[in-house]
Design a protein around this motif. Structure first.
Motif, PDB file in Angstrom:
ATOM      1  N   UNK A 130      58.472  47.004  17.474  1.00  0.00           N
ATOM      2  CA  UNK A 130      59.899  46.671  17.382  1.00  0.00           C
ATOM      3  C   UNK A 130      60.527  46.251  18.701  1.00  0.00           C
ATOM      4  N   UNK A 131      59.754  46.357  19.841  1.00  0.00           N
ATOM      5  CA  UNK A 131      60.274  45.898  21.123  1.00  0.00           C
ATOM      6  C   UNK A 131      59.107  45.421  21.971  1.00  0.00           C
ATOM      7  N   UNK A 132      59.413  44.676  23.038  1.00  0.00           N
ATOM      8  CA  UNK A 132      58.370  44.101  23.879  1.00  0.00           C
ATOM      9  C   UNK A 132      57.523  45.152  24.574  1.00  0.00           C
ATOM     10  N   UNK A 133      58.067  46.335  24.759  1.00  0.00           N
ATOM     11  CA  UNK A 133      57.320  47.394  25.436  1.00  0.00           C
ATOM     12  C   UNK A 133      56.117  47.853  24.612  1.00  0.00           C
ATOM     13  N   UNK A 134      56.100  47.512  23.326  1.00  0.00           N
ATOM     14  CA  UNK A 134      55.002  47.915  22.448  1.00  0.00           C
ATOM     15  C   UNK A 134      53.818  46.967  22.519  1.00  0.00           C
ATOM     16  N   UNK A 135      53.903  45.884  23.297  1.00  0.00           N
ATOM     17  CA  UNK A 135      52.826  44.896  23.355  1.00  0.00           C
ATOM     18  C   UNK A 135      51.472  45.510  23.698  1.00  0.00           C
ATOM     19  N   UNK A 136      51.326  46.241  24.817  1.00  0.00           N
ATOM     20  CA  UNK A 136      49.995  46.788  25.125  1.00  0.00           C
ATOM     21  C   UNK A 136      49.509  47.776  24.081  1.00  0.00           C
ATOM     22  N   UNK A 137      50.419  48.538  23.488  1.00  0.00           N
ATOM     23  CA  UNK A 137      50.009  49.517  22.487  1.00  0.00           C
ATOM     24  C   UNK A 137      49.542  48.837  21.199  1.00  0.00           C
ATOM     25  N   UNK A 138      50.208  47.743  20.829  1.00  0.00           N
ATOM     26  CA  UNK A 138      49.789  46.995  19.640  1.00  0.00           C
ATOM     27  C   UNK A 138      48.444  46.326  19.857  1.00  0.00           C
TER      28      UNK A 138
END
Length: 233
Positions: A142-150
């Motif tokens: 839901x936000x750009x901060x989730x990129x590495x986790x995704x």
């Protein structure tokens, strides 16, 4: 005791060694292709279906119903892909009852290749359904901060698929070999039955998880999509 068919060399061509994993993989592929061609050679509306054609139709319809119950839509491409994965894995595992046959799914190289095909199929289906921008946008939800986790989650899915299938099939073969040495007349029959059941279950789980991953990448976000269901749980 050989723990994996990679250790069993069937024949060599010069410096090239063909192990049981490669040989049995092509054997299963040839068997599936030959049986399918044989059953469907008279696939016409004016020819009444025989019992083999009826059996094949039941299998295909069953796979299609399972996919549709997950995706809530009809997608023939997903049927072709996950249906092929399921038939390959289940045939490899069922042939375990043949003496001397080592299922290629007991090799980490085979299960890794199957998992890699799912990882490649996820963005292909996702881009085909959402477009390149729409698919890439899912990695920052839901936000750009989730990129590495995704990204890590996407890779871990493939690893879990490969290791789960490899571990279950290999462990069953090892246990059967141990019990064969302890009680060679009784335990092998029981272990073969358990091996068949485990092979069916693992093929089903692999195909279902592949369907969920691909559907989550290709379906638009909504309350009934697999991605939304995962987030709710």
């Amino acid at each position: 005791m050989k723990l994996t068919p990679d250790d069993d060399t069937i024949f060599s061509i010069g410096d090239l060694a063909i192990n049981a994993t490669i040989f049995n993989t092509w054997l299963v592929m040839a068997l599936l292709t030959g049986v399918s061609a044989l059953i469907t050679r008279n696939l016409r509306s004016d020819v009444p279906p025989n019992r083999w054609r009826t059996m094949l139709e039941v299998i295909v319809i069953g796979i299609q119903d399972q996919i549709q119950s997950i995706t809530q839509r009809v997608d023939p491409r997903l049927l072709y892909f996950t249906g092929t994965l399921f038939l390959f894995i289940v045939t490899s595992n069922l042939l375990l009852v043949i003496p001397g046959f080592h299922p290629p799914t007991a090799s980490l190289s085979t299960t890794a290749a199957l998992a890699l095909s799912v990882l490649v199929a996820v963005p292909i289906f996702g881009i085909g359904s959402r477009g390149l921008g729409g698919y890439l946008r899912t990695y920052i939800e839901p936000s750009a901060i989730m990129l590495p986790f995704n990204v890590i989650g996407e890779v871990s899915r493939g690893l879990s698929l490969a290791i789960r299938l490899y571990g279950n099939i290999m462990s069953g073969a090892v246990i059967a070999a141990i019990l064969l040495g302890v009680a060679p007349f009784f335990f092998p029959v029981v272990m073969d039955m358990l091996g068949l059941l485990t092979g069916l279950i693992q093929a089903y789980i692999f195909a279902i998880l592949a369907t969920v991953y691909i559907s989550a990448a290709s379906a638009p976000p909504g309350p009934n999509t697999p991605r939304s269901k995962q987030e709710q749980t």
